[in-house]
Design an enzyme around this catalytic site. Structure first.
Site, PDB file in Angstrom:
ATOM      1  N   HIS A   1     -17.488  -0.576   7.708  1.00 46.69           N
ATOM      2  CA  HIS A   1     -16.092  -0.320   7.680  1.00 46.69           C
ATOM      3  C   HIS A   1     -16.151   1.073   8.425  1.00 46.69           C
ATOM      4  O   HIS A   1     -16.093   2.023   7.521  1.00 46.69           O
ATOM      5  CB  HIS A   1     -15.664  -0.507   6.255  1.00 46.69           C
ATOM      6  CG  HIS A   1     -13.878   0.067   6.352  1.00 46.69           C
ATOM      7  ND1 HIS A   1     -13.131  -1.028   6.301  1.00 46.69           N
ATOM      8  CD2 HIS A   1     -13.223   0.835   6.682  1.00 46.69           C
ATOM      9  CE1 HIS A   1     -11.804  -0.256   6.325  1.00 46.69           C
ATOM     10  NE2 HIS A   1     -12.018   0.846   6.475  1.00 46.69           N
TER      11      HIS A   1
ATOM     12  N   GLY B   1     -13.233   3.145  10.126  1.00 41.32           N
ATOM     13  CA  GLY B   1     -12.140   3.548  10.785  1.00 41.32           C
ATOM     14  C   GLY B   1     -11.854   5.092  10.502  1.00 41.32           C
ATOM     15  O   GLY B   1     -12.829   5.794  10.947  1.00 41.32           O
TER      16      GLY B   1
ATOM     17  N   ASN C   1       0.817  -0.968  -0.093  1.00 45.85           N
ATOM     18  CA  ASN C   1      -0.114  -0.016   0.138  1.00 45.85           C
ATOM     19  C   ASN C   1       0.905   1.229  -0.044  1.00 45.85           C
ATOM     20  O   ASN C   1       1.518   1.553   1.046  1.00 45.85           O
ATOM     21  CB  ASN C   1      -0.842  -0.166   1.250  1.00 45.85           C
ATOM     22  CG  ASN C   1      -1.875   1.068   1.317  1.00 45.85           C
ATOM     23  OD1 ASN C   1      -1.934   2.183   0.310  1.00 45.85           O
ATOM     24  ND2 ASN C   1      -2.921   1.050   2.345  1.00 45.85           N
TER      25      ASN C   1
ATOM     26  N   ARG D   1     -13.211  13.617   7.900  1.00 48.58           N
ATOM     27  CA  ARG D   1     -14.013  14.079   6.568  1.00 48.58           C
ATOM     28  C   ARG D   1     -15.631  14.461   7.033  1.00 48.58           C
ATOM     29  O   ARG D   1     -16.137  13.630   8.036  1.00 48.58           O
ATOM     30  CB  ARG D   1     -14.196  12.957   5.415  1.00 48.58           C
ATOM     31  CG  ARG D   1     -12.870  12.791   4.900  1.00 48.58           C
ATOM     32  CD  ARG D   1     -13.162  11.867   3.768  1.00 48.58           C
ATOM     33  NE  ARG D   1     -11.795  11.332   2.956  1.00 48.58           N
ATOM     34  CZ  ARG D   1     -11.470  10.287   3.052  1.00 48.58           C
ATOM     35  NH1 ARG D   1     -12.278   9.147   3.594  1.00 48.58           N
ATOM     36  NH2 ARG D   1     -10.171   9.912   2.709  1.00 48.58           N
TER      37      ARG D   1
ATOM     38  N   HIS E   1     -13.301   1.620  -0.380  1.00 47.11           N
ATOM     39  CA  HIS E   1     -13.112   0.349   0.666  1.00 47.11           C
ATOM     40  C   HIS E   1     -13.380  -0.991   0.292  1.00 47.11           C
ATOM     41  O   HIS E   1     -13.797  -1.739   0.960  1.00 47.11           O
ATOM     42  CB  HIS E   1     -13.816   0.452   2.115  1.00 47.11           C
ATOM     43  CG  HIS E   1     -13.416   1.734   2.965  1.00 47.11           C
ATOM     44  ND1 HIS E   1     -14.033   2.616   3.553  1.00 47.11           N
ATOM     45  CD2 HIS E   1     -12.068   2.305   2.934  1.00 47.11           C
ATOM     46  CE1 HIS E   1     -13.341   3.527   3.994  1.00 47.11           C
ATOM     47  NE2 HIS E   1     -12.014   3.487   3.927  1.00 47.11           N
TER      48      HIS E   1
ATOM     49  N   ASN F   1     -12.923  -1.665  17.650  1.00 48.25           N
ATOM     50  CA  ASN F   1     -12.336  -1.292  18.979  1.00 48.25           C
ATOM     51  C   ASN F   1     -13.277  -0.440  19.703  1.00 48.25           C
ATOM     52  O   ASN F   1     -13.095  -0.806  20.987  1.00 48.25           O
ATOM     53  CB  ASN F   1     -11.120  -0.487  18.855  1.00 48.25           C
ATOM     54  CG  ASN F   1      -9.967  -1.404  18.206  1.00 48.25           C
ATOM     55  OD1 ASN F   1      -9.543  -2.465  18.810  1.00 48.25           O
ATOM     56  ND2 ASN F   1      -9.698  -1.213  17.038  1.00 48.25           N
TER      57      ASN F   1
ATOM     58  N   GLY G   1     -10.873   0.198  12.494  1.00 48.41           N
ATOM     59  CA  GLY G   1     -10.445   0.727  13.671  1.00 48.41           C
ATOM     60  C   GLY G   1     -11.500   1.082  14.782  1.00 48.41           C
ATOM     61  O   GLY G   1     -11.547   0.492  15.761  1.00 48.41           O
ATOM     62  N   ILE G   2     -12.637   1.935  14.262  1.00 47.06           N
ATOM     63  CA  ILE G   2     -13.396   2.242  15.471  1.00 47.06           C
ATOM     64  C   ILE G   2     -14.679   1.161  15.476  1.00 47.06           C
ATOM     65  O   ILE G   2     -14.978   0.692  16.625  1.00 47.06           O
ATOM     66  CB  ILE G   2     -14.332   3.429  14.928  1.00 47.06           C
ATOM     67  CG1 ILE G   2     -13.378   4.701  15.065  1.00 47.06           C
ATOM     68  CG2 ILE G   2     -15.594   3.737  15.829  1.00 47.06           C
ATOM     69  CD1 ILE G   2     -14.069   5.985  14.431  1.00 47.06           C
ATOM     70  N   GLY G   3     -14.872   0.352  14.241  1.00 44.92           N
ATOM     71  CA  GLY G   3     -15.861  -0.817  14.333  1.00 44.92           C
ATOM     72  C   GLY G   3     -15.300  -2.005  15.159  1.00 44.92           C
ATOM     73  O   GLY G   3     -15.826  -2.577  15.791  1.00 44.92           O
TER      74      GLY G   3
ATOM     75  N   GLY H   1     -11.316   6.575   7.917  1.00 51.04           N
ATOM     76  CA  GLY H   1     -12.214   6.795   6.841  1.00 51.04           C
ATOM     77  C   GLY H   1     -13.423   5.845   7.197  1.00 51.04           C
ATOM     78  O   GLY H   1     -12.904   4.800   7.768  1.00 51.04           O
TER      79      GLY H   1
ATOM     80  N   ARG I   1      -2.038  -2.167  -3.736  1.00 44.54           N
ATOM     81  CA  ARG I   1      -3.580  -1.774  -3.558  1.00 44.54           C
ATOM     82  C   ARG I   1      -3.704  -0.468  -4.530  1.00 44.54           C
ATOM     83  O   ARG I   1      -2.662   0.544  -4.204  1.00 44.54           O
ATOM     84  CB  ARG I   1      -3.695  -1.068  -1.926  1.00 44.54           C
ATOM     85  CG  ARG I   1      -4.922  -0.439  -1.576  1.00 44.54           C
ATOM     86  CD  ARG I   1      -5.221   0.073  -0.260  1.00 44.54           C
ATOM     87  NE  ARG I   1      -6.129   0.484  -0.125  1.00 44.54           N
ATOM     88  CZ  ARG I   1      -6.965   0.863   0.980  1.00 44.54           C
ATOM     89  NH1 ARG I   1      -6.124   0.469   2.095  1.00 44.54           N
ATOM     90  NH2 ARG I   1      -8.210   1.335   1.244  1.00 44.54           N
TER      91      ARG I   1
ATOM     92  N   GLU J   1      -7.472  -6.229   4.490  1.00 46.52           N
ATOM     93  CA  GLU J   1      -7.327  -5.695   3.197  1.00 46.52           C
ATOM     94  C   GLU J   1      -6.016  -6.591   2.490  1.00 46.52           C
ATOM     95  O   GLU J   1      -5.958  -6.773   1.427  1.00 46.52           O
ATOM     96  CB  GLU J   1      -7.400  -4.290   3.208  1.00 46.52           C
ATOM     97  CG  GLU J   1      -8.614  -3.819   3.175  1.00 46.52           C
ATOM     98  CD  GLU J   1      -8.722  -2.386   3.590  1.00 46.52           C
ATOM     99  OE1 GLU J   1      -8.185  -1.998   4.738  1.00 46.52           O
ATOM    100  OE2 GLU J   1      -9.072  -1.599   2.936  1.00 46.52           O
TER     101      GLU J   1
END
Ligand code: ADP
Length: 393
Positions: A203, A205, A7, A236, A177, A330, A326-328, A207, A88, A379
């Site tokens: 998803h 994170g 990436n 964003r 994504h 943790n 990340g957020i989903g 983003g 990627r 990913e």
């Protein structure tokens, strides 16, 4: 069979080296500040971590150092062990409906797509060229963020704007994504043991995007022509009224690019809280009763819930909702609040199990009408799998 997933960013290069016999990560790491003073790398392997500051004037230097280190650290014996490199890639427009072997034509196409991802595509090309120079014999594969959403139907991907904008300039919803949502869809198929299912993949994170997936195919997703719209994100804005752009341009004497930049980098959690783009910081401030942080968190949750509700109707009911990134993966309080707001759809989760982080877990209770899972995304593995499949073809 060993495959590297790459990436590449404008000054960074993230890699994972897989042994595809058992799909394990043998080594992974990050090369940062490429072409900038203080360039450095981190390589993790076998429970060890190597960090070093070293001059890297460009991506080719980074790739040379990476390959030298893989050998000198004993991770591989020779470069011949590397069977393929998967990259990627940010955008495949309408031409690329699946991953491809990278040829000169693909690189030329990518260059012509630069307008569609002006920061990411030039960086992707730097990564490709660096590997071409250092490993010219090794096959490379491009895995696009957009291809999974090429299954959207016309009513979904067209915007209600003059049709010529689509015909002349490619203005439509592309979605992003895709590699992550495709990974989640594959896991759900395995989990349910069937090809027919209705899935909402969240998803979330730094983003974030949500995808409505039916029988393995994306039918709608929240990001659009760019990654800006959809749910509120860390920096964003997500969906806003576009009339705000000319209004702020006039008020602040800024051009459209400058306002657009603020919508991408100074909005979302950061903009609303005026404090941080990191959900952990926002949650800590919420505990202290900070009103702006509380409103930002509630707005964030609301934007996710609104899209889940919309996709529930679009899919005609839902079998399973998955949280990832990340957020989903943790953020316990965020998942809890989202699921509480979905109780009217029959969602019920176990608050004790919800305390777990970064694990494959079933959150929903037996009474829940919809299954709810946390599935850590991968990913890099998808990129390595696509690379292996195309090489074997
Ligand atoms: P990226 O899009 O950069 O890959 P990630 O998927 O890694 O982003 O998500 C990063 C975000 O995840 C961070 O900004 C942070 O808000 C959030 N995050 C990570 N760990 C936690 C945690 N334990 N609790 C809440 N939020 C977390």
């Amino acid at each position: 069979m060993k495959i590297i997933s790459i990436n590449a960013g404008s000054s960074s290069l993230k890699f994972s080296l897989f042994d595809m016999n058992d799909e394990t990560v043998i080594a992974s790491g990050l090369f940062e500040r490429i072409g900038i003073e203080g360039s450095c790398y981190t390589i993790k392997y076998n429970g060890e971590k190597v960090e070093e500051e070293v001059v890297m004037k460009d991506h080719t230097d980074a790739v040379k150092i990476l390959l030298d280190k893989l050998i000198s650290l004993g991770i591989i014996k020779s470069l011949e062990e590397i069977n393929g490199v998967g990259h990627r890639l940010a955008h495949g427009k309408e031409k690329y409906k699946e991953s491809v072997i990278i040829t000169d034509e693909v690189i030329e196409d990518l260059k012509s797509f630069t307008d569609f991802a002006p920061l990411h595509i030039p960086a992707n090309i730097l990564g490709i060229n660096a590997f071409r120079e250092v490993l010219p014999e090794v096959m490379m594969v491009g895995v696009f963020d957009t291809t999974f959403h090429q299954s959207l139907d016309k009513e979904t991907y067209l915007y209600p704007v003059p049709y010529e904008w689509y015909e002349k300039y490619g203005v439509r919803k592309y979605g992003f994504h895709g590699t992550s949502h495709r990974y989640i869809a594959g896991k759900v198929k395995e989990l349910l043991g069937k090809d027919e299912y209705k899935l909402i993949s969240c998803h979330i994170g730094s983003g974030g995007s949500i995808a409505a997936i039916k029988d393995g195919k994306s039918v709608d997703t929240t990001m659009g022509f760019t990654p800006l719209p959809g749910i509120m994100m860390c920096t964003r804005s997500g969906d806003i009224d576009p009339s705000i752009v000319p209004y702020i341009m006039g008020k602040e004497g800024k051009n459209a690019g400058e306002v657009f930049e603020e919508l991408n980098t100074s909005s979302g959690l950061l903009g609303m809280s005026g404090y941080s783009s990191d959900m952990r910081d926002i949650l800590a401030r919420c505990e202290e009763g900070d009103e702006k942080a509380i409103t930002a968190k509630n707005k964030f949750v609301r934007s996710v819930v609104n899209y889940i509700a919309q996709y529930y109707v679009l899919l005609g009911g839902v079998d399973i909702i998955v949280f990832t990134a990340g957020i989903g993966e943790n953020s316990v309080p965020v998942r809890k609040q989202i699921c509480e707001e979905l109780e009217c759809l029959g969602v019920k989760i176990d608050p004790v199990i919800n305390e777990k982080r970064a694990e494959f877990i079933k959150l929903s209770t037996d009474e829940s009408k919809i299954l709810v899972y946390v599935i850590p995304t991968d990913e890099e593995l998808m990129i390595a799998r696509d690379t292996l499949n195309l090489i074997n073809r």
